[in-house]
Scaffold this active site. Structure first.
Site, PDB file in Angstrom:
ATOM      1  N   SER A  67       0.837  -1.204   0.000  1.00 49.48           N
ATOM      2  CA  SER A  67       0.000   0.000   0.000  1.00 49.48           C
ATOM      3  C   SER A  67       0.863   1.240   0.000  1.00 49.48           C
ATOM      4  O   SER A  67       1.998   1.236   0.500  1.00 49.48           O
ATOM      5  CB  SER A  67      -0.883   0.020   1.251  1.00 49.48           C
ATOM      6  OG  SER A  67      -0.095   0.274   2.412  1.00 49.48           O
ATOM      7  N   ASP A  68       0.322   2.324  -0.556  1.00 53.14           N
ATOM      8  CA  ASP A  68       0.933   3.614  -0.281  1.00 53.14           C
ATOM      9  C   ASP A  68       0.773   3.849   1.221  1.00 53.14           C
ATOM     10  O   ASP A  68      -0.135   3.309   1.870  1.00 53.14           O
ATOM     11  CB  ASP A  68       0.276   4.723  -1.091  1.00 53.14           C
ATOM     12  CG  ASP A  68       1.204   5.910  -1.299  1.00 53.14           C
ATOM     13  OD1 ASP A  68       2.189   6.035  -0.548  1.00 53.14           O
ATOM     14  OD2 ASP A  68       0.961   6.708  -2.218  1.00 53.14           O
ATOM     15  N   CYS A  69       1.646   4.670   1.762  1.00 54.76           N
ATOM     16  CA  CYS A  69       1.786   4.687   3.219  1.00 54.76           C
ATOM     17  C   CYS A  69       0.523   5.194   3.916  1.00 54.76           C
ATOM     18  O   CYS A  69       0.013   6.282   3.602  1.00 54.76           O
ATOM     19  CB  CYS A  69       2.995   5.507   3.609  1.00 54.76           C
ATOM     20  SG  CYS A  69       4.515   4.703   3.055  1.00 54.76           S
ATOM     21  N   SER A 107      -2.409   3.879   3.695  1.00 59.67           N
ATOM     22  CA  SER A 107      -3.598   3.808   2.845  1.00 59.67           C
ATOM     23  C   SER A 107      -4.763   3.093   3.523  1.00 59.67           C
ATOM     24  O   SER A 107      -5.921   3.415   3.257  1.00 59.67           O
ATOM     25  CB  SER A 107      -3.269   3.095   1.525  1.00 59.67           C
ATOM     26  OG  SER A 107      -2.567   3.933   0.657  1.00 59.67           O
TER      27      SER A 107
END
Length: 794
Positions: free
Chosen positions: A312-314, A316
């Site tokens: 995941s993007d951080c 998310s």
């Protein structure tokens, strides 16, 4: 009984945290690899007791053994970017998050405890290449790969010295849909094919181990470092007029998804064999990308056959709960939803903190956790994290910031810089006639601004002023206090400098205070009083005036383009640590510019015609189209534009005139909508999925003549134009090559292109279609073209 079991589980987690905090982190300066016999002996563990350390066993078997030995409490501690390790198994703490967008970066380290990527007295810096948008402007695939190889060599050297991990969440391969996007500098531009080719080359440069680029089992192919293509999918808005990426829902047609937004990621995974993909913050058609099983499990892992993990993007998952409020999920429900959708690793702590609760509540199975962990550990095994990588053992300080790498950074900047204007051949300057230089503007002495974002600490900086001072005597005046240039109080210093110089170079543009992650632009103009600075200096200058722009996104500089006193314009992007040297070498003719714009530079009023939030690429509801493929209005400079100090001429040496694609009785002809006057073939089109595409290619050869007096490089850009079919691109890039040609000489450039890949269209139903009829192949600006007849024959 439930209360007792919950107490035991809670107690075990607490104990795990206590052990982790005291024993898990290795000494990053002495750590070798997990299954080092000496390390296990020091830990008082018997290496032969652990099958995951048996190098004779296949990676999947070893990964399963490791995961099976863990308790649930231990497993969830490995699911965040900071994986805490399992001391009783000899598994150390590991930080998954590192960045290498255009050099090894210090971004990503969440803790002061090693082994996150960091710089110190032993490794004070790493080579900082130009930001991606400028490197892309070189249109040189071999350069893109070589930069990736160099960055991964420095990363491996830093890993050996205890200063870096092995998993790097780069590159950013989102297509630039709108010129206002703040993250343009990180990307390869607006064309999905170019973005895809960049991703393939850079990822191959980062990951490939020489001699083992294509093994029989790609899921166990050795890796130099691990790359990650991000941010998937349809992510290209950060923060615009109150709309931000944490809440935005990208309303995207399936046609645009397949044709534009997904294509670079598909190329990255299928052709680049990337070992990771990162999902983005936004929703796509109502569903957060990290929770969309169709995007993750079905597409990335299923259709594209990812050999690696999805991250995941951080934070998310937290965004899904707190910002999107998706289905009003609890934290445990969100964790269960994304895990089952195919998200293997959480850049954040939601998995770490809430996955046990999700299992206890019956929302997700422990086997789902096991599956993700196995993907993660196989990647680490491929990297040599468990067994070591003897071929990289010798890399050290001498392989970071060495002269060869610094020279490559300068070469990359020079190859990317684009000459936008050069009235009367004003450039290059000559030392014999240009002795004194006025170097003015807020970027005239730029250093850190040149390296953009997701940066590291560079080996050194060569500012424009420093670079130009090697060619003449420099009189420097900043002209504006900063990029915002909020008043005109310092302009007079710049005009005074210009009055007495043989030539004036104005260096202006944007920086991270104007365009950046979490900061989109509202307009396409230079900020503050910069335009006034440029015009007043041009009016006052004694000699020729050169404008150098440092920016990523396009700027409406029509005033400068049309000002006869401004003789030449260079776009330098954010050119990296050697940027000033590259600019100076081009200004004084040591290097002949050959870069081409990877973006359309729109007129300023374009953004008044279409909201940033409108996702369609094609014109709809009186809104204009986007990118060169669908916008046919006036522009400042078009995609692919770039001048040279010499002139090139193309001759078509050879080409296929037609190609017959044979069909069988099971293949169905598809109808198409044609524009007025277009001829409809008997069989208009077929789906490419029904064809044997590997059997159908067309070839042609171009002779590129350098008819000028200066050696130089030319980028041969090949476009296709479809035969009168409604709703299709104006033209689309299908190939490009950069070729060096000495003055008065010529070079042959050959193209062999797959018919399905190069001539296909994506119809409104998102089908990949090959159309019959007279396609047109355009070279460069279209001055040279040839027809290619595609016949669909039963």
């Amino acid at each position: 009984m439930a209360r007792i079991s919950n107490f035991i589980l809670c107690f075990s987690i607490c104990v795990s945290f206590l052990v982790i905090s005291t024993n898990a982190a290795p000494d990053n300066k002495t750590f070798t690899y997990v299954c080092d016999p000496a390390r296990f002996a020091e830990l008082k563990l018997k290496l032969s007791d652990f099958a995951f350390c048996d190098a004779k066993l296949p990676y999947p078997v070893r990964a399963k053994d490791l995961v099976d030995r863990m308790t649930l409490a231990e497993k969830v501690q490995q699911l965040g970017d900071l994986a805490y390790g399992v001391p009783r198994l000899g598994l150390p703490l590991y930080e998954w998050w590192s960045e290498a967008l255009h050099g090894v970066s210090y971004i990503g380290r969440r803790t002061n405890t090693p082994p996150g990527t960091h710089f110190d007295s032993e490794v004070p810096g790493a080579t900082s290449f130009p930001t991606v948008i400028l490197t892309t402007a070189s249109f040189n695939e071999s350069l893109w790969k070589k930069i990736g190889q160099t960055v991964s060599t420095e990363a491996r050297a830093m890993h050996n010295l205890g200063n870096a991990g092995l998993t790097f969440w780069s590159p950013n391969i989102n297509v630039v849909r709108d010129p206002r996007w703040g993250r343009v500098m990180e990307t390869p531009g607006e064309d999905p094919f170019v973005v895809g080719r960049y991703s393939v080359n850079y990822v191959r440069g980062l990951q490939d181990v020489e001699g083992q680029e294509n093994t029989a089992d790609l899921s166990t192919r050795p890796l130099k470092v691990s790359a990650c293509c991000k941010h998937y999918a349809a992510y290209d808005l950060d923060n615009w007029k109150g709309v931000d990426r944490f809440h935005f829902d990208s309303k995207v047609t399936e046609q645009d998804m397949i044709e534009t937004f997904n294509l670079p990621f598909e190329m990255c995974v299928r052709e680049g064999d990337a070992s990771s993909v990162m999902c983005s913050y936004n929703r796509v058609n109502g569903i957060p990308t990290c929770a969309d099983s169709k995007l993750l499990n079905q597409t990335i892992r299923g259709d594209w056959n990812l050999h690696g993990y999805i991250v995941s993007d951080c934070d998310s998952i937290q965004t899904i709960v707190e910002s999107h409020k998706f289905l009003n999920d609890t934290k445990e429900e969100a964790v269960a939803r994304v895990l089952k959708a195919g998200l293997d690793l959480d850049c954040g702590d939601y998995y770490t903190n809430f996955t046990v609760g999700a299992v206890q509540q019956g929302k997700v199975r422990e086997t789902d956790i096991d599956r993700s962990l196995r993907f993660l550990y196989v990647v680490l095994m491929r990297l040599g994290y468990f067994d070591g990588s003897p071929q990289y053992k010798s890399l050290g300080k001498n392989d970071i910031c060495n002269p060869q790498h610094i020279e490559l950074a300068g070469e990359a900047a020079a190859q990317g810089i684009v000459l936008l204007k050069n009235d009367n051949g004003t450039l290059p300057f000559h030392n014999a006639t240009i002795k004194t230089l006025a170097v003015v503007g807020p970027h005239a002495n730029a250093t850190k601004a040149m390296i953009g974002n997701y940066e590291g600490i560079p080996c050194r900086y060569i500012s424009p002023m420093t670079g130009l001072s090697t060619y003449g005597n420099v009189n420097y005046a900043v002209g504006c206090a900063d990029i915002a240039c909020k008043n005109d109080s310092m302009i007079s210093q710049a005009t005074d400098a210009a009055k007495n110089a043989d030539a004036t170079i104005i260096v202006t543009g944007l920086d991270l205070s104007i365009e950046a992650e979490a900061l989109d632009r509202n307009d396409l103009y230079l900020p503050g009083f910069q335009t006034q600075l440029i015009n007043q200096v041009a009016d006052a200058a004694k000699g020729p005036v050169i404008l150098v722009l440092m920016c990523a996104g396009g700027v409406d500089i029509s005033f400068a383009k049309n000002n006869p006193k401004i003789k030449s314009i260079l776009w330098a992007g954010y050119p990296g640590e050697e940027g000033g040297r590259a600019i100076a070498d081009i200004v004084f003719g040591k290097y002949n510019p050959g870069g081409k714009l990877p973006l359309t530079w729109y007129e300023g009023n374009y953004v008044d015609k279409i909201p940033f939030t409108s996702m369609p690429l094609r014109p709809v509801d009186k809104l204009p189209g986007r990118t060169y493929k669908f916008f046919d209005g006036p522009v400042v400079y078009p995609f692919g534009y770039g001048l040279s100090y010499t002139q090139f001429k193309y001759n078509l040496a050879f080409s296929n005139k037609s190609i017959d694609v044979k069909l069988d009785k099971f293949q169905v002809c598809r109808d198409l909508n044609y524009t007025n006057g277009a001829t409809k073939p008997q069989c208009p089109a077929v789906q490419t999925a029904d064809l044997k595409c590997n059997d159908n290619y067309f070839t042609f050869e171009i002779e590129v003549q350098n008819v000028g007096k200066v050696d130089g490089s030319e980028v041969v850009m090949v476009y296709s134009k479809l035969p009168g079919i409604a709703g299709t691109p104006i033209k689309q890039l299908i190939g490009f090559q950069r070729v060096y040609v000495a003055a008065g000489q010529s070079a042959k450039v050959n193209f062999t292109l797959n018919v399905c890949d190069s001539l296909r269209i994506i119809d409104f139903a998102a089908n990949s279609i090959l159309a019959a009829g007279a396609h047109t192949i355009l070279l460069g600006d279209g001055a040279v073209s040839f027809p290619l007849q595609v016949n669909l024959i039963y």
